[in-house]
Design a protein around this motif. Structure first.
Motif, PDB file in Angstrom:
ATOM      1  N   ARG A 170       0.795  -1.236   0.000  1.00  0.00           N
ATOM      2  CA  ARG A 170       0.000   0.000   0.000  1.00  0.00           C
ATOM      3  C   ARG A 170       0.823   1.279   0.000  1.00  0.00           C
ATOM      4  O   ARG A 170       0.286   2.352  -0.260  1.00  0.00           O
ATOM      5  N   ALA A 171       2.116   1.194   0.311  1.00  0.00           N
ATOM      6  CA  ALA A 171       2.881   2.435   0.507  1.00  0.00           C
ATOM      7  C   ALA A 171       4.348   2.235   0.161  1.00  0.00           C
ATOM      8  O   ALA A 171       4.847   1.117   0.067  1.00  0.00           O
ATOM      9  N   VAL A 172       5.036   3.367  -0.026  1.00  0.00           N
ATOM     10  CA  VAL A 172       6.468   3.407  -0.313  1.00  0.00           C
ATOM     11  C   VAL A 172       7.106   4.432   0.614  1.00  0.00           C
ATOM     12  O   VAL A 172       6.503   5.468   0.924  1.00  0.00           O
ATOM     13  N   SER A 173       8.339   4.175   1.051  1.00  0.00           N
ATOM     14  CA  SER A 173       9.044   5.112   1.915  1.00  0.00           C
ATOM     15  C   SER A 173      10.515   5.119   1.548  1.00  0.00           C
ATOM     16  O   SER A 173      11.157   4.064   1.518  1.00  0.00           O
ATOM     17  N   GLY A 174      11.051   6.304   1.257  1.00  0.00           N
ATOM     18  CA  GLY A 174      12.458   6.457   0.903  1.00  0.00           C
ATOM     19  C   GLY A 174      12.645   6.654  -0.587  1.00  0.00           C
ATOM     20  O   GLY A 174      11.686   6.643  -1.365  1.00  0.00           O
ATOM     21  N   PHE A 175      13.898   6.885  -1.019  1.00  0.00           N
ATOM     22  CA  PHE A 175      14.182   6.988  -2.448  1.00  0.00           C
ATOM     23  C   PHE A 175      15.630   6.614  -2.714  1.00  0.00           C
ATOM     24  O   PHE A 175      16.498   6.746  -1.848  1.00  0.00           O
TER      25      PHE A 175
END
Length: 316
Positions: A56-61
């Protein structure tokens, strides 16, 4: 299931995968963790940078936007079958259509972390206790332990150190103190504003904790470890002195005080007469912040956070 990354990459403002790991564990969901394990040619993000992806989600790059969408697509497969992947972008990549404008070669390890993963549990426990940790993984096997007890990683495994989250304590109540606290929270610091005998209601600043006790009690309760910065900005000589008496001899990596340069000699004399060692007094950043010329609240806040960041990176 995550179909596509958001148009506005606010997920990239997070630079620490641990909160996402904790949220996934609490929700009982698996998480795909992407880690830069190899870099040639000077990419925009260093080795060890991580991207956390759930359904459901993404965090960081990991880059300037060149890779995230493709890594997220591979992460879907990792979440489904659990098999780790090694992804290579740039020279030697099987995906020549994904071009890296920086000219780098980036190698990424992509692995699935189940909500019952033991290494994740250890990492989150050490994070809560503010103990540095070493995370080792080859994608299929992983361990985590206190940094001081960590052995050498086995062949094929990548080791990454996790330090406690940066913490900022701001003493004061005027607009400059509020701006420093607000910017500290926005930049990822665990931030507390201390205003002795202040209002019962906390300031309306997102992500900023609040204490009303005296400097000595507040600093002792929060704790001053090597990952904590203290910004003294009370405009009260007695409160400033009380805070510096505790902060300067502590393990806090940064201590700064707001005030005119002409006040510094008197401030140093007072600290010395109170028994603070010269070596501790020499740690004081005063006037606080880098000299960027501005004196408005947000300008001072930018200068302070820049100086804190520079000091933290120098010590790292």
């Amino acid at each position: 299931m995550l179909d596509a990354l958001p148009e506005w990459p606010l997920f990239g403002l997070a630079d620490d995968a641990r909160p996402a790991l904790g949220e996934a564990r609490t929700a009982g969901e698996p998480l795909a963790l992407a880690t830069i394990v190899g870099l040639e040619g000077g990419g925009p993000r260093p080795v060890g940078t991580q991207l956390a992806i759930t359904r459901r989600a993404v965090s960081g790059f990991l880059s300037g936007g060149c890779l995230e969408g493709d890594v997220a697509a591979h992460a879907v497969g990792v979440l489904v079958d659990g098999a780790p992947r090694r992804l290579v972008y740039g020279e030697g990549s099987p995906w020549p259509d994904i071009r890296l404008l920086c000219g780098a070669r980036i190698e990424i390890q992509l692995e699935r972390l189940d909500p019952t993963d033991p290494a994740t549990a250890v990492l989150l426990d050490l994070t809560r206790e503010r103990i540095p940790a070493i995370w080792m993984s080859d994608g299929a096997r992983r361990v985590c332990m206190e940094a001081e007890t960590a052995p050498t990683a086995w062949p094929g495994a990548f080791a990454r150190r996790f330090d406690p989250a940066p913490r900022l304590i701001v003493l004061g109540s005027d607009p400059t103190a509020l701006a420093i606290a607000a910017l500290g929270a926005q930049s990822g610091c665990e931030t507390t504003l201390v205003r002795p005998k202040g209002p019962v209601e906390p300031p309306p600043l997102a992500g900023v904790a609040y204490r009303r006790d005296e400097p000595a009690e507040a600093l002792a309760a929060i704790g001053l470890d090597p990952w904590t910065a203290v910004a003294v900005a009370t405009h009260d000589a007695e409160l400033d002195h009380a805070a510096l008496m505790i902060a300067l001899p502590s393990r806090a990596f940064y201590v700064g005080a707001l005030g005119a340069r002409r006040r510094l000699p008197d401030r140093q004399i007072g600290l010395r007469e109170a028994g603070v060692a010269d070596s501790d007094i020499a740690r004081l950043h005063a006037p606080i912040g880098l000299d960027i010329g501005g004196k408005a609240p947000w300008e001072v806040a930018i200068a302070v956070l820049a100086e804190i960041t520079a000091e933290r990176e120098r010590r790292r």
